[in-house]
Design a protein around this motif. Structure first.
Motif, mmCIF file in Angstrom:
data_model
loop_
_atom_site.group_PDB
_atom_site.id
_atom_site.type_symbol
_atom_site.label_atom_id
_atom_site.label_comp_id
_atom_site.label_asym_id
_atom_site.label_seq_id
_atom_site.Cartn_x
_atom_site.Cartn_y
_atom_site.Cartn_z
ATOM 1 N N ASP A 48 0.821 -1.214 0.000
ATOM 2 C CA ASP A 48 0.000 0.000 0.000
ATOM 3 C C ASP A 48 0.860 1.273 0.000
ATOM 4 O OD1 ASP A 48 0.881 -0.889 2.491
ATOM 5 O OD2 ASP A 48 -0.568 0.369 3.547
ATOM 6 N N LYS A 49 2.170 1.137 -0.015
ATOM 7 C CA LYS A 49 3.049 2.311 0.068
ATOM 8 C C LYS A 49 3.558 2.690 -1.313
ATOM 9 C CE LYS A 49 3.629 1.645 4.663
ATOM 10 N NZ LYS A 49 3.041 2.449 5.699
ATOM 11 N N LYS A 50 3.651 3.996 -1.520
ATOM 12 C CA LYS A 50 4.284 4.460 -2.755
ATOM 13 C C LYS A 50 5.780 4.563 -2.476
ATOM 14 C CE LYS A 50 4.231 7.670 -6.486
ATOM 15 N NZ LYS A 50 5.270 6.838 -7.061
ATOM 16 N N ILE A 51 6.566 3.825 -3.245
ATOM 17 C CA ILE A 51 8.015 3.790 -3.018
ATOM 18 C C ILE A 51 8.730 4.230 -4.289
ATOM 19 C CG2 ILE A 51 9.952 2.159 -2.708
ATOM 20 C CD1 ILE A 51 7.882 0.719 -0.740
ATOM 21 N N THR A 52 9.659 5.155 -4.163
ATOM 22 C CA THR A 52 10.396 5.612 -5.353
ATOM 23 C C THR A 52 11.833 5.108 -5.355
ATOM 24 O OG1 THR A 52 11.187 7.659 -4.320
ATOM 25 C CG2 THR A 52 9.031 7.749 -5.439
ATOM 26 N N LYS A 53 12.311 4.660 -4.187
ATOM 27 C CA LYS A 53 13.692 4.184 -4.131
ATOM 28 C C LYS A 53 13.866 3.159 -3.014
ATOM 29 C CE LYS A 53 16.038 7.498 -6.325
ATOM 30 N NZ LYS A 53 16.579 8.846 -6.449
ATOM 31 N N ILE A 54 14.752 2.210 -3.243
ATOM 32 C CA ILE A 54 15.140 1.291 -2.174
ATOM 33 C C ILE A 54 16.567 1.648 -1.776
ATOM 34 C CG2 ILE A 54 15.656 -1.117 -1.614
ATOM 35 C CD1 ILE A 54 13.299 -1.939 -3.343
ATOM 36 N N LEU A 55 16.771 1.756 -0.455
ATOM 37 C CA LEU A 55 18.097 2.085 0.076
ATOM 38 C C LEU A 55 18.593 0.912 0.909
ATOM 39 C CD1 LEU A 55 20.349 4.224 0.627
ATOM 40 C CD2 LEU A 55 18.985 4.978 2.585
ATOM 41 N N THR A 56 19.839 0.519 0.666
ATOM 42 C CA THR A 56 20.435 -0.551 1.454
ATOM 43 C C THR A 56 21.887 -0.203 1.760
ATOM 44 O OG1 THR A 56 20.707 -2.960 1.611
ATOM 45 C CG2 THR A 56 21.122 -1.962 -0.543
ATOM 46 N N ILE A 57 22.622 -1.177 2.284
ATOM 47 C CA ILE A 57 24.008 -0.913 2.695
ATOM 48 C C ILE A 57 24.873 -2.042 2.142
ATOM 49 C CG2 ILE A 57 23.636 -2.045 4.926
ATOM 50 C CD1 ILE A 57 25.296 0.192 6.218
ATOM 51 N N GLU A 58 26.071 -1.688 1.670
ATOM 52 C CA GLU A 58 26.899 -2.748 1.108
ATOM 53 C C GLU A 58 27.444 -3.648 2.218
ATOM 54 O OE1 GLU A 58 30.386 -1.437 -0.947
ATOM 55 O OE2 GLU A 58 30.973 -0.054 0.615
ATOM 56 N N ALA A 59 27.719 -4.892 1.967
ATOM 57 C CA ALA A 59 27.561 -5.577 0.701
ATOM 58 C C ALA A 59 26.303 -6.463 0.687
ATOM 59 C CB ALA A 59 28.771 -6.465 0.465
ATOM 60 N N SER A 60 25.969 -7.041 1.836
ATOM 61 C CA SER A 60 24.948 -8.096 1.804
ATOM 62 C C SER A 60 23.546 -7.614 1.461
ATOM 63 C CB SER A 60 24.898 -8.811 3.145
ATOM 64 O OG SER A 60 26.132 -9.408 3.395
ATOM 65 N N GLY A 61 23.275 -6.326 1.643
ATOM 66 C CA GLY A 61 21.935 -5.842 1.327
ATOM 67 C C GLY A 61 21.670 -5.735 -0.168
ATOM 68 N N ILE A 62 22.738 -5.655 -0.956
ATOM 69 C CA ILE A 62 22.579 -5.264 -2.362
ATOM 70 C C ILE A 62 21.780 -6.293 -3.164
ATOM 71 C CG2 ILE A 62 23.801 -4.734 -4.508
ATOM 72 C CD1 ILE A 62 26.070 -3.549 -2.820
ATOM 73 N N GLY A 63 22.144 -7.554 -3.041
ATOM 74 C CA GLY A 63 21.444 -8.594 -3.813
ATOM 75 C C GLY A 63 19.963 -8.640 -3.465
ATOM 76 N N ILE A 64 19.678 -8.598 -2.183
ATOM 77 C CA ILE A 64 18.276 -8.670 -1.729
ATOM 78 C C ILE A 64 17.512 -7.451 -2.253
ATOM 79 C CG2 ILE A 64 16.773 -8.749 0.317
ATOM 80 C CD1 ILE A 64 19.488 -9.495 1.863
ATOM 81 N N ALA A 65 18.143 -6.282 -2.138
ATOM 82 C CA ALA A 65 17.461 -5.045 -2.556
ATOM 83 C C ALA A 65 17.195 -5.051 -4.057
ATOM 84 C CB ALA A 65 18.306 -3.834 -2.162
ATOM 85 N N CYS A 66 18.145 -5.533 -4.849
ATOM 86 C CA CYS A 66 17.965 -5.529 -6.316
ATOM 87 C C CYS A 66 16.826 -6.450 -6.724
ATOM 88 C CB CYS A 66 19.248 -5.949 -7.020
ATOM 89 S SG CYS A 66 20.502 -4.670 -6.995
ATOM 90 N N ILE A 67 16.764 -7.609 -6.129
ATOM 91 C CA ILE A 67 15.678 -8.529 -6.499
ATOM 92 C C ILE A 67 14.347 -7.979 -5.995
ATOM 93 C CG2 ILE A 67 14.757 -10.854 -6.082
ATOM 94 C CD1 ILE A 67 17.433 -11.922 -6.866
ATOM 95 N N THR A 68 14.356 -7.404 -4.806
ATOM 96 C CA THR A 68 13.125 -6.810 -4.266
ATOM 97 C C THR A 68 12.624 -5.682 -5.165
ATOM 98 O OG1 THR A 68 13.746 -7.419 -2.015
ATOM 99 C CG2 THR A 68 12.151 -5.624 -2.244
ATOM 100 N N ALA A 69 13.542 -4.881 -5.696
ATOM 101 C CA ALA A 69 13.145 -3.740 -6.543
ATOM 102 C C ALA A 69 12.333 -4.183 -7.750
ATOM 103 C CB ALA A 69 14.385 -2.987 -6.997
ATOM 104 N N GLN A 70 12.575 -5.398 -8.219
ATOM 105 C CA GLN A 70 11.831 -5.883 -9.379
ATOM 106 C C GLN A 70 10.347 -6.036 -9.071
ATOM 107 O OE1 GLN A 70 14.488 -9.309 -10.141
ATOM 108 N NE2 GLN A 70 14.835 -8.345 -12.116
ATOM 109 N N TYR A 71 10.009 -6.165 -7.787
ATOM 110 C CA TYR A 71 8.598 -6.267 -7.386
ATOM 111 C C TYR A 71 7.998 -4.897 -7.075
ATOM 112 C CZ TYR A 71 9.559 -11.176 -7.447
ATOM 113 O OH TYR A 71 9.905 -12.427 -7.884
ATOM 114 N N PHE A 72 8.815 -3.856 -7.158
ATOM 115 C CA PHE A 72 8.333 -2.488 -6.929
ATOM 116 C C PHE A 72 8.580 -1.653 -8.190
ATOM 117 C CE2 PHE A 72 8.942 -4.036 -2.603
ATOM 118 C CZ PHE A 72 7.885 -3.473 -1.902
ATOM 119 N N ASN A 73 8.121 -2.174 -9.316
ATOM 120 C CA ASN A 73 8.263 -1.458 -10.601
ATOM 121 C C ASN A 73 9.698 -1.076 -10.928
ATOM 122 O OD1 ASN A 73 5.468 -1.458 -11.104
ATOM 123 N ND2 ASN A 73 5.240 0.271 -9.673
#
Ligand code: 5GP
Length: 190
Positions: A48-73
């Motif tokens: 239900d949230k409008k999201i324009t960006k995903i923010l994470t921290i290197e290194a381990s967050g990056i893979g999860i964030a990139c795949i997650t971004a695919q589900y947020f347009n």
């Protein structure tokens, strides 16, 4: 999230009462099929949230964030850097983070080019322990005058104080697995 819990039970190693090692599927080798399910679950929890960006921290967050971004347009993923390149990263937002696992302070930085006041930011990370990393990222979102929409965590250690620190800032937290205890070499979920 059952698939995640099963992976933890099957593959995670309890290092001591405070630290869990999940190199088999999250922090070294990465299980992409699992990451896809994690991405879907974050989408379900923040749909239900409008999201324009995903923010994470290197290194381990990056893979999860990139795949997650695919589900947020396919919103852009920005990761906070832990290492400073003197003449390359001049105009940055920065925050100091204390790592309880490494027992030292480090700075995290994000270029001012990639976060601004219009952004609605979902923060994603692999672990939530004492909330230092997440609060450092929230500081950076604040410096950019962007809006923190939520914090999405793969594994929360519920016996540490991270969740309280994020909720104190009025930002919702969603964790896909919450661990209540690592005592006696055993993972107990909340
Ligand atoms: P916090 O900043 O919430 O104290 O700790 C979260 C950060 O420390 C995460 O980004 C993660 O990289 C690391 N971390 C904290 N506890 C653990 C743990 O038990 N296992 C692993 N693999 N990383 C952890």
């Amino acid at each position: 999230m059952e698939l995640l819990k099963n992976n933890i039970l099957e593959h995670a190693k309890v290092i001591d009462e405070r630290i869990l090692k999940v190199d088999n599927f999250l922090n070294h080798q990465m299980d992409v099929a699992l990451f896809n399910e994690i991405g879907k679950e974050f989408k379900r929890r923040f749909q239900d949230k409008k999201i324009t960006k995903i923010l994470t921290i290197e290194a381990s967050g990056i893979g999860i964030a990139c795949i997650t971004a695919q589900y947020f347009n396919n919103v852009p993923v920005v990761f906070a850097k832990k290492h400073h390149a003197n003449n390359l990263d001049r105009d940055t937002y920065e925050s100091e983070v204390y790592s309880f696992t490494k027992e030292k302070n480090y700075k995290v930085r994000v270029s001012k080019e990639y976060l601004n006041a219009e952004d609605k930011v979902l923060i994603i990370d692999d672990f939530l322990a004492h909330g230092q990393a997440a609060c450092g990222l929230l500081d950076i979102v604040g410096q950019a005058q962007a809006t923190p929409v939520g914090v999405g965590i793969v594994i929360e250690k519920g016996f540490q104080k991270g969740r309280e620190k994020i909720l104190d800032r009025n930002v919702p937290v969603e964790s896909l697995a919450i661990i209540e205890s690592l005592k006696n070499n055993q993972v107990i979920f909340a």
